[in-house]
Design a protein around this motif. Structure first.
Motif, PDB file in Angstrom:
ATOM      1  N   PRO A   5     -11.980  30.216  43.709  1.00  0.00           N
ATOM      2  CA  PRO A   5     -12.894  29.285  44.380  1.00  0.00           C
ATOM      3  C   PRO A   5     -13.360  28.224  43.379  1.00  0.00           C
ATOM      4  O   PRO A   5     -13.871  28.558  42.304  1.00  0.00           O
ATOM      5  N   THR A   6     -13.163  26.965  43.732  1.00  0.00           N
ATOM      6  CA  THR A   6     -13.519  25.863  42.838  1.00  0.00           C
ATOM      7  C   THR A   6     -14.274  24.798  43.624  1.00  0.00           C
ATOM      8  O   THR A   6     -13.816  24.385  44.692  1.00  0.00           O
ATOM      9  N   ALA A   7     -15.405  24.379  43.093  1.00  0.00           N
ATOM     10  CA  ALA A   7     -16.205  23.341  43.741  1.00  0.00           C
ATOM     11  C   ALA A   7     -16.447  22.211  42.753  1.00  0.00           C
ATOM     12  O   ALA A   7     -16.623  22.446  41.551  1.00  0.00           O
ATOM     13  N   GLN A   8     -16.447  20.993  43.276  1.00  0.00           N
ATOM     14  CA  GLN A   8     -16.683  19.817  42.436  1.00  0.00           C
ATOM     15  C   GLN A   8     -17.655  18.873  43.119  1.00  0.00           C
ATOM     16  O   GLN A   8     -17.628  18.720  44.345  1.00  0.00           O
ATOM     17  N   VAL A   9     -18.500  18.255  42.308  1.00  0.00           N
ATOM     18  CA  VAL A   9     -19.340  17.153  42.758  1.00  0.00           C
ATOM     19  C   VAL A   9     -18.977  15.943  41.914  1.00  0.00           C
ATOM     20  O   VAL A   9     -18.947  16.019  40.681  1.00  0.00           O
ATOM     21  N   CYS A  10     -18.679  14.850  42.579  1.00  0.00           N
ATOM     22  CA  CYS A  10     -18.302  13.611  41.913  1.00  0.00           C
ATOM     23  C   CYS A  10     -19.397  12.580  42.144  1.00  0.00           C
ATOM     24  O   CYS A  10     -19.853  12.388  43.275  1.00  0.00           O
ATOM     25  N   GLU A  11     -19.824  11.912  41.092  1.00  0.00           N
ATOM     26  CA  GLU A  11     -20.836  10.860  41.188  1.00  0.00           C
ATOM     27  C   GLU A  11     -20.199   9.512  40.873  1.00  0.00           C
ATOM     28  O   GLU A  11     -19.510   9.375  39.854  1.00  0.00           O
ATOM     29  N   VAL A  12     -20.409   8.537  41.736  1.00  0.00           N
ATOM     30  CA  VAL A  12     -19.825   7.206  41.543  1.00  0.00           C
ATOM     31  C   VAL A  12     -20.888   6.129  41.707  1.00  0.00           C
ATOM     32  O   VAL A  12     -21.939   6.364  42.309  1.00  0.00           O
ATOM     33  N   THR A  13     -20.573   4.953  41.169  1.00  0.00           N
ATOM     34  CA  THR A  13     -21.431   3.777  41.322  1.00  0.00           C
ATOM     35  C   THR A  13     -20.573   2.618  41.803  1.00  0.00           C
ATOM     36  O   THR A  13     -19.467   2.403  41.291  1.00  0.00           O
ATOM     37  N   GLN A  14     -21.088   1.886  42.772  1.00  0.00           N
ATOM     38  CA  GLN A  14     -20.411   0.677  43.242  1.00  0.00           C
ATOM     39  C   GLN A  14     -20.844  -0.476  42.358  1.00  0.00           C
ATOM     40  O   GLN A  14     -22.016  -0.849  42.320  1.00  0.00           O
ATOM     41  N   THR A  15     -19.902  -1.064  41.616  1.00  0.00           N
ATOM     42  CA  THR A  15     -20.206  -2.172  40.710  1.00  0.00           C
ATOM     43  C   THR A  15     -19.478  -3.428  41.165  1.00  0.00           C
ATOM     44  O   THR A  15     -18.649  -3.390  42.094  1.00  0.00           O
ATOM     45  N   GLU A  16     -19.744  -4.533  40.511  1.00  0.00           N
ATOM     46  CA  GLU A  16     -19.050  -5.784  40.843  1.00  0.00           C
ATOM     47  C   GLU A  16     -17.557  -5.681  40.582  1.00  0.00           C
ATOM     48  O   GLU A  16     -16.752  -6.368  41.224  1.00  0.00           O
ATOM     49  N   ASP A  17     -17.171  -4.816  39.650  1.00  0.00           N
ATOM     50  CA  ASP A  17     -15.755  -4.662  39.308  1.00  0.00           C
ATOM     51  C   ASP A  17     -15.059  -3.565  40.108  1.00  0.00           C
ATOM     52  O   ASP A  17     -13.857  -3.379  39.974  1.00  0.00           O
ATOM     53  N   GLY A  18     -15.823  -2.866  40.918  1.00  0.00           N
ATOM     54  CA  GLY A  18     -15.237  -1.807  41.719  1.00  0.00           C
ATOM     55  C   GLY A  18     -15.980  -0.483  41.537  1.00  0.00           C
ATOM     56  O   GLY A  18     -17.066  -0.432  40.958  1.00  0.00           O
ATOM     57  N   ILE A  19     -15.386   0.561  42.030  1.00  0.00           N
ATOM     58  CA  ILE A  19     -16.002   1.885  41.947  1.00  0.00           C
ATOM     59  C   ILE A  19     -15.868   2.435  40.525  1.00  0.00           C
ATOM     60  O   ILE A  19     -14.777   2.472  39.958  1.00  0.00           O
ATOM     61  N   ARG A  20     -17.006   2.856  39.972  1.00  0.00           N
ATOM     62  CA  ARG A  20     -16.996   3.506  38.667  1.00  0.00           C
ATOM     63  C   ARG A  20     -17.312   4.985  38.858  1.00  0.00           C
ATOM     64  O   ARG A  20     -18.300   5.340  39.507  1.00  0.00           O
ATOM     65  N   ILE A  21     -16.468   5.835  38.304  1.00  0.00           N
ATOM     66  CA  ILE A  21     -16.712   7.283  38.373  1.00  0.00           C
ATOM     67  C   ILE A  21     -17.566   7.664  37.165  1.00  0.00           C
ATOM     68  O   ILE A  21     -17.130   7.526  36.018  1.00  0.00           O
ATOM     69  N   ASP A  22     -18.778   8.125  37.441  1.00  0.00           N
ATOM     70  CA  ASP A  22     -19.728   8.376  36.361  1.00  0.00           C
ATOM     71  C   ASP A  22     -19.618   9.792  35.805  1.00  0.00           C
ATOM     72  O   ASP A  22     -19.559   9.990  34.593  1.00  0.00           O
ATOM     73  N   LYS A  23     -19.617  10.785  36.696  1.00  0.00           N
ATOM     74  CA  LYS A  23     -19.646  12.160  36.221  1.00  0.00           C
ATOM     75  C   LYS A  23     -19.060  13.083  37.278  1.00  0.00           C
ATOM     76  O   LYS A  23     -19.202  12.823  38.480  1.00  0.00           O
ATOM     77  N   VAL A  24     -18.424  14.129  36.814  1.00  0.00           N
ATOM     78  CA  VAL A  24     -17.905  15.165  37.706  1.00  0.00           C
ATOM     79  C   VAL A  24     -18.409  16.514  37.206  1.00  0.00           C
ATOM     80  O   VAL A  24     -18.327  16.825  36.012  1.00  0.00           O
ATOM     81  N   TYR A  25     -18.933  17.285  38.126  1.00  0.00           N
ATOM     82  CA  TYR A  25     -19.358  18.654  37.849  1.00  0.00           C
ATOM     83  C   TYR A  25     -18.356  19.586  38.523  1.00  0.00           C
ATOM     84  O   TYR A  25     -17.992  19.392  39.678  1.00  0.00           O
ATOM     85  N   VAL A  26     -17.931  20.608  37.808  1.00  0.00           N
ATOM     86  CA  VAL A  26     -16.945  21.520  38.381  1.00  0.00           C
ATOM     87  C   VAL A  26     -17.306  22.953  38.004  1.00  0.00           C
ATOM     88  O   VAL A  26     -17.626  23.252  36.853  1.00  0.00           O
ATOM     89  N   ALA A  27     -17.294  23.816  38.999  1.00  0.00           N
ATOM     90  CA  ALA A  27     -17.551  25.245  38.793  1.00  0.00           C
ATOM     91  C   ALA A  27     -16.412  26.035  39.416  1.00  0.00           C
ATOM     92  O   ALA A  27     -15.912  25.679  40.488  1.00  0.00           O
ATOM     93  N   ALA A  28     -16.008  27.104  38.752  1.00  0.00           N
ATOM     94  CA  ALA A  28     -14.900  27.919  39.251  1.00  0.00           C
ATOM     95  C   ALA A  28     -15.130  29.378  38.893  1.00  0.00           C
ATOM     96  O   ALA A  28     -15.758  29.698  37.873  1.00  0.00           O
ATOM     97  N   GLU A  29     -14.596  30.247  39.730  1.00  0.00           N
ATOM     98  CA  GLU A  29     -14.709  31.696  39.563  1.00  0.00           C
ATOM     99  C   GLU A  29     -13.334  32.283  39.269  1.00  0.00           C
ATOM    100  O   GLU A  29     -12.424  32.192  40.103  1.00  0.00           O
ATOM    101  N   VAL A  30     -13.159  32.861  38.078  1.00  0.00           N
ATOM    102  CA  VAL A  30     -11.857  33.425  37.704  1.00  0.00           C
ATOM    103  C   VAL A  30     -11.930  34.913  37.368  1.00  0.00           C
ATOM    104  O   VAL A  30     -10.961  35.481  36.877  1.00  0.00           O
ATOM    105  N   GLY A  31     -13.055  35.556  37.636  1.00  0.00           N
ATOM    106  CA  GLY A  31     -13.176  36.973  37.341  1.00  0.00           C
ATOM    107  C   GLY A  31     -13.628  37.235  35.928  1.00  0.00           C
ATOM    108  O   GLY A  31     -14.624  37.917  35.690  1.00  0.00           O
ATOM    109  N   ARG A  32     -12.911  36.671  34.954  1.00  0.00           N
ATOM    110  CA  ARG A  32     -13.314  36.766  33.555  1.00  0.00           C
ATOM    111  C   ARG A  32     -12.720  35.593  32.797  1.00  0.00           C
ATOM    112  O   ARG A  32     -11.533  35.295  32.931  1.00  0.00           O
ATOM    113  N   VAL A  33     -13.545  34.924  32.029  1.00  0.00           N
ATOM    114  CA  VAL A  33     -13.086  33.804  31.212  1.00  0.00           C
ATOM    115  C   VAL A  33     -12.601  34.368  29.892  1.00  0.00           C
ATOM    116  O   VAL A  33     -13.393  34.829  29.059  1.00  0.00           O
ATOM    117  N   LEU A  34     -11.294  34.335  29.672  1.00  0.00           N
ATOM    118  CA  LEU A  34     -10.704  34.941  28.481  1.00  0.00           C
ATOM    119  C   LEU A  34     -10.671  33.996  27.297  1.00  0.00           C
ATOM    120  O   LEU A  34     -10.641  34.435  26.145  1.00  0.00           O
TER     121      LEU A  34
END
Length: 747
Positions: A617-646
């Protein structure tokens, strides 16, 4: 307490999934011991306790048979063995091992079965067990499907533990001391007086005794390597430019070759005129190969130039040649006779839609995508009278061995595959077309080392791309809640296309067509996902995260549309609908990380997406800003469940890399065809995410699940829908076709 493995050596042969699943067929063949390939060339005084550990008087060698294509597979496999063997990785050798049934993959075949990762039913356990049985019986040595860690987690730890305990037994035999008074540390057995007996000094004695059957695996709190931040074993070489990839291979007396085949995929060649090329400086030969020509020269650049000078009489493509018409074929595949699957069918979707006051309808499209790894396809080959050697990066060494043997007219045992680190793959090295060509050249130039390298243009235009697809979605909401979700997806079959090239049949529905859509853990009252198989067009292949790579966008974009139509918060509605505890925790984590629900500010937007793929299971939140030059991607948060992080460091790198991969392709990339010829032939026309566009990425790994999972691919599917949903939140524009750059600019 540690977990005692009373059948340690058989743990390489009998997977726990098969036992738990109650599989009762093929018992004799399944339990029959597989030959240890390390014994074939074992020198006197050397010891091998299983297919994964070899020790002689000079070194300890760890075998890491899953291919390393940049995802750190060699490193994590080595750490799994080292944890139980008690060695430091800077003091051992790490080798990929030869093609062998002993290195079968018992997990990956389950991805082709309609088994939801969230299911623990008897049938689900039996199906997973059957995957292990099939993998062993056919010797399925394959890297893919984020299966390296799930498949190797226990097998390699047991391998290390068996070697450790056998070395202790060897020390006991040599010294006359009880084994219970001995322990191991950093590649040595320690006697009660702290005298150290190096493993290498015990090799000859260990070779004379039967490997220990009963071992105890260490508890995670006692781990020295696993679960701790550490540097990947390949990081120093890659950081200093000293890593040897396939394209870096050199041999005395070698010649350089390249190939040029019909740019219209599937088309052949009638003939060619090589007179101009043969007159060019450094050209040694122009040779016929299947579908085209090969040029052999005294360096690669001259071979490239001469290949373009050969006048070829090409045959037109047998496939639908134009992208527009290809999409028309896809659009025409939503018919009863082309229905491939309906694994999800809960409630009564048709009745719910008929009863709804308003039905939301949408159509989404995703394009073909190339693999485009940084290292183009290449191989070094040398054919002698009764031996063929191949040096290359590959994810399918045994399939490659068999196809090369057929071309060279040899038995497969006479073909020796030397697997090298790959400079990227993303699924491309699940194919062997480039090696087939190299062997065809070798057959015409025996006793000569031949280094065959494709040009970037040949590589891009002769890829087997991720398939295009169309989704048609209908849904209904009422009382502020999603009530009906009907998603139909039409796409060519990756499984059938890939297996056909490997000479294997495809049986039953193709789960890849609906992967990452049919198996999502949401309890929508009326919920249906249907797959439609498009007749074969351009041959297609697995691409990082396979069907889920596009289906995440198709499913989560429409989920977001339904949430907005219902007037509910997209995160809160997903949480309300989600019945799977681990998935809920992932959604909650990404909401907390991103401060979901707070005001992002003017001209800014947040988008959320969730995909359960490869059991993660993986979830992401993406934050963007509308600028004069176009869409800017500011930050992405991502969480995932893998049972154990090795490996915490590589876990973060793989998830962040999946985000970057997913975002760049969603923004800019597509492969289009004219006359069957791919129009994007280099990176200038297939632009990934630029450094200045790359957002901050915050990663969190959860460890609530009860199964160990892989992380190479799950970060990709939520990236595109999270971005698309963020663009909608910031601009009010809903984009239903990729790439996004066709409708918006990016800063």
């Amino acid at each position: 307490m540690g977990r005692v493995r009373t059948i340690a050596r058989r743990s390489f042969l009998v997977g726990s999934a098969a036992i738990l699943g109650g599989v009762a067929f093929g018992t004799y063949l399944y339990k029959r011991e597989v030959e240890n390939p390390l014994e074939a060339d074992l020198a006197p005084g050397a010891a091998t306790f299983n297919p994964f550990v070899k020790i002689d008087g000079e070194a300890v060698t760890l075998i890491t048979p899953r291919a390393d294509v940049g995802q750190g597979a060699y490193s994590i496999q080595a750490h799994l063995i080292a944890e139980e063997l008690d060695v430091d990785l800077d003091s051992v050798r790490i080798e990929p091992g030869p093609p062998s049934p002993a290195y079968y993959n018992g997990v990956v075949a389950a991805e082709c079965m309609p088994i939801a990762a969230t299911s623990d039913s008897f049938m689900a356990r039996t199906g997973r067990g059957a995957s292990d049985v099939v993998g062993k019986l056919i010797g399925l040595q394959l890297t893919g499907g984020s299966s390296t860690v799930p498949d190797m987690y226990e097998r390699l730890r047991v391998a290390g533990a068996v070697a450790r305990e056998t070395l202790i037994a060897a020390a006991a035999k040599q010294t006359g001391l009880p084994a219970s008074e001995l322990r191991t540390e950093q590649g040595a057995v320690l006697l009660p007086d702290e005298t150290r007996l190096a493993y290498t000094d015990l090799a000859a004695v260990a070779a004379e005794i039967t490997p220990v059957d009963e071992v105890t695996l260490r508890d995670p709190p006692d781990w020295r390597h696993l679960g701790k931040p550490h540097m990947r074993t390949d990081m120093m070489a890659k950081s200093t430019g000293t890593q040897t990839y396939g394209i870096d291979m050199t041999m005395d007396g070698m010649v350089f070759a390249t190939t040029r085949t019909n740019p219209a995929l599937g088309g052949g060649i009638v003939g060619f005129d090589a007179s101009e090329a043969e007159a060019m400086r450094g050209i040694k030969a122009v040779l016929p190969i299947s579908g085209g020509i090969a040029v052999v020269a005294d360096n690669t650049w001259r071979a490239f130039q001469a290949a373009q000078a050969v006048a070829c009489d090409w045959v037109p493509t047998p496939y639908i040649g134009e992208t527009e018409k290809q999409f028309e074929e896809v659009a025409g595949s939503f018919t009863e006779d082309r229905q491939d699957s309906r694994f999800k069918d809960e409630g009564d979707v048709l009745a719910a839609l008929d009863a709804a006051e308003d039905v939301l309808e949408a159509e989404y499209r995703i394009p073909y995508l190339a693999h485009a790894p940084l290292e183009p396809m290449s191989a070094m080959v040398k054919l002698a009278e009764d031996r063929l050697d191949i040096w290359t990066g590959t994810q399918i060494p045994r399939f490659m061995q068999m196809s090369a043997a057929e071309i060279a007219g040899l038995d497969k045992e006479q073909v020796h595959i030397h697997v090298l680190v790959s400079g990227g793959s993303f699924g491309r090295r699940l194919e062997d077309d480039y090696v087939r060509q190299a062997v065809e050249i070798a057959v015409q130039m025996p006793d000569t080392p031949i280094k065959m390298v494709w040009s970037r243009e040949e590589d891009m235009t002769h890829d087997f791309p991720r398939p295009l697809a169309i989704a048609r979605a209908r849904g209904a909401v009422s009382d502020g809640a999603v009530q009906a979700f009907d998603l139909s997806i039409a796409a060519p079959s990756v499984t059938a296309s890939s297996l056909a090239r490997l000479g294997q049949p495809a049986i039953g529905p193709d789960v890849a067509i609906v992967a990452g859509a049919w198996d999502q853990p949401f309890q929508i009252p009326n919920y249906r996902v249907t797959g439609y198989r498009v007749p074969p067009m351009v041959p297609v292949s697995s691409w990082r995260s396979v069907g889920a790579s596009g289906n995440g966008f198709l499913h989560e974009s429409f989920m977001d549309e339904l949430c907005h139509a219902a007037g509910v918060d997209p995160l809160e509605e997903r949480l309300r609908l989600c019945w799977h505890d681990s998935s809920r925790k992932v959604l909650e984590a990404v909401g907390e990380m991103s401060d979901w629900g707070s005001d992002p500010g003017p001209g800014r937007g947040r988008g959320i997406a969730f995909t359960l793929a490869f059991g993660v299971p993986t979830a992401q939140v993406c934050e963007v800003t509308q600028t004069e030059d176009g869409i800017r991607i500011d930050k992405v948060y991502v969480a995932a469940e893998v049972g154990r992080v090795l490996d915490p460091v590589n876990f973060e790198a793989q998830l962040a890399g999946g985000v970057i991969w997913g975002l760049g392709h969603a923004m800019n990339c597509e492969i289009t065809y004219e006359g069957g010829v791919a129009q994007q032939d280099n990176y200038h026309a297939y632009e990934g995410l630029r450094l200045h566009q790359t957002p901050q990425i915050e990663v969190r790994g959860l460890e609530n699940g009860d199964q160990i999972r892989g992380i190479g691919e799950p970060g990709v599917p939520p990236a595109a829908p999270a971005l698309g949903n963020a663009i909608f939140a910031a601009t009010g524009t809903r984009i239903r076709a990729l790439p996004f750059s066709r409708q918006v600019d990016f800063a």
